[in-house]
Design an enzyme around this catalytic site. Sequence first.
Site, PDB file in Angstrom:
ATOM      1  N   HIS A  36     -10.614   1.414   2.088  1.00  0.00           N
ATOM      2  CA  HIS A  36      -9.926   0.120   2.168  1.00  0.00           C
ATOM      3  C   HIS A  36      -9.095   0.051   3.450  1.00  0.00           C
ATOM      4  O   HIS A  36      -8.833   1.073   4.083  1.00  0.00           O
ATOM      5  CB  HIS A  36      -8.918  -0.036   1.035  1.00  0.00           C
ATOM      6  CG  HIS A  36      -9.443   0.110  -0.351  1.00  0.00           C
ATOM      7  ND1 HIS A  36      -9.669  -0.979  -1.162  1.00  0.00           N
ATOM      8  CD2 HIS A  36      -9.742   1.200  -1.097  1.00  0.00           C
ATOM      9  CE1 HIS A  36     -10.077  -0.556  -2.358  1.00  0.00           C
ATOM     10  NE2 HIS A  36     -10.142   0.760  -2.336  1.00  0.00           N
ATOM     11  N   GLU A 118      -6.822   4.099   1.167  1.00  0.00           N
ATOM     12  CA  GLU A 118      -6.379   2.983   1.996  1.00  0.00           C
ATOM     13  C   GLU A 118      -6.043   3.498   3.393  1.00  0.00           C
ATOM     14  O   GLU A 118      -5.296   4.475   3.539  1.00  0.00           O
ATOM     15  CB  GLU A 118      -5.116   2.338   1.413  1.00  0.00           C
ATOM     16  CG  GLU A 118      -5.283   1.716   0.039  1.00  0.00           C
ATOM     17  CD  GLU A 118      -5.765   0.273   0.071  1.00  0.00           C
ATOM     18  OE1 GLU A 118      -6.006  -0.255   1.189  1.00  0.00           O
ATOM     19  OE2 GLU A 118      -5.900  -0.317  -1.019  1.00  0.00           O
ATOM     20  N   HIS A 154     -14.593  -1.311   0.421  1.00  0.00           N
ATOM     21  CA  HIS A 154     -14.227  -2.222  -0.671  1.00  0.00           C
ATOM     22  C   HIS A 154     -15.132  -3.463  -0.646  1.00  0.00           C
ATOM     23  O   HIS A 154     -15.534  -3.967  -1.678  1.00  0.00           O
ATOM     24  CB  HIS A 154     -12.756  -2.621  -0.518  1.00  0.00           C
ATOM     25  CG  HIS A 154     -12.142  -3.178  -1.756  1.00  0.00           C
ATOM     26  ND1 HIS A 154     -10.878  -3.702  -1.773  1.00  0.00           N
ATOM     27  CD2 HIS A 154     -12.622  -3.312  -3.032  1.00  0.00           C
ATOM     28  CE1 HIS A 154     -10.601  -4.111  -3.011  1.00  0.00           C
ATOM     29  NE2 HIS A 154     -11.633  -3.897  -3.783  1.00  0.00           N
ATOM     30  N   ASP A 164     -12.308  -5.773   3.369  1.00  0.00           N
ATOM     31  CA  ASP A 164     -11.901  -4.486   3.942  1.00  0.00           C
ATOM     32  C   ASP A 164     -12.914  -3.377   3.641  1.00  0.00           C
ATOM     33  O   ASP A 164     -13.636  -3.482   2.652  1.00  0.00           O
ATOM     34  CB  ASP A 164     -10.490  -4.095   3.444  1.00  0.00           C
ATOM     35  CG  ASP A 164     -10.408  -3.885   1.938  1.00  0.00           C
ATOM     36  OD1 ASP A 164     -10.921  -4.731   1.193  1.00  0.00           O
ATOM     37  OD2 ASP A 164      -9.841  -2.864   1.520  1.00  0.00           O
TER      38      ASP A 164
HETATM   39 ZN   LIG Z   1      -9.373  -2.996  -0.582  1.00  0.00          ZN
END
Ligand SMILES: [Zn+2]
Length: 179
Positions: A36, A118, A154, A164
């Site tokens: 992400h 992330e 994602h 993303d």
């Molecule tokens: Zn995401």
Amino acid sequence: MLTTIQKGCLDGARFIASPYFNERPIGEMITLLVIHNISLPPKQYGGPYVEQLFTGNLNPKEHVYFSTIYHLEVSSHLFIRRDGEVVQFVSFDKRAWHAGQSCFEGKANCNDYSIGIELEGCDFEPFNEIQYQQLAKITQCLKHYYPIQAIVGHSDIAPIRKTDPGPYFDWDYYHNLVK
Ligand SMILES: [Zn+2]
């Protein structure tokens, strides 16, 4: 550092507990890695806000954008900051809430069987070299401990809702580092 995992936690990561997780389904294996991007406020880096969001502490009054997201119950297992610092919010043994409604190769609810990472970033500019290096190191480590079969963005598992990690994430470069 970033090469061993103990009790679901990555050595070398700073652990900040998120309340946003639950149990993985019994018998479910970790087979998917989901990449992400996130930045708070959008396109701004270095602040405490992502950690605040993932721990339920984001103040809706601090930024107009925050007022639209502060109530969300979201988390990820890992967060790789622009300077390469790695933060862990949820044990890999538990189910973090990063993917939302999602589907990979016909199998829904990717949170059940994935690890979410992330990168501090956005859809509009490149990620930092140190972030690729850290991500590659972590990927190799996770592959050593878990039967990961695929690595996706994602946007691959929630294509209608999510963009993303975005067009600036260099998949070829990343895959070559992991080889
Ligand atoms: Zn995401």
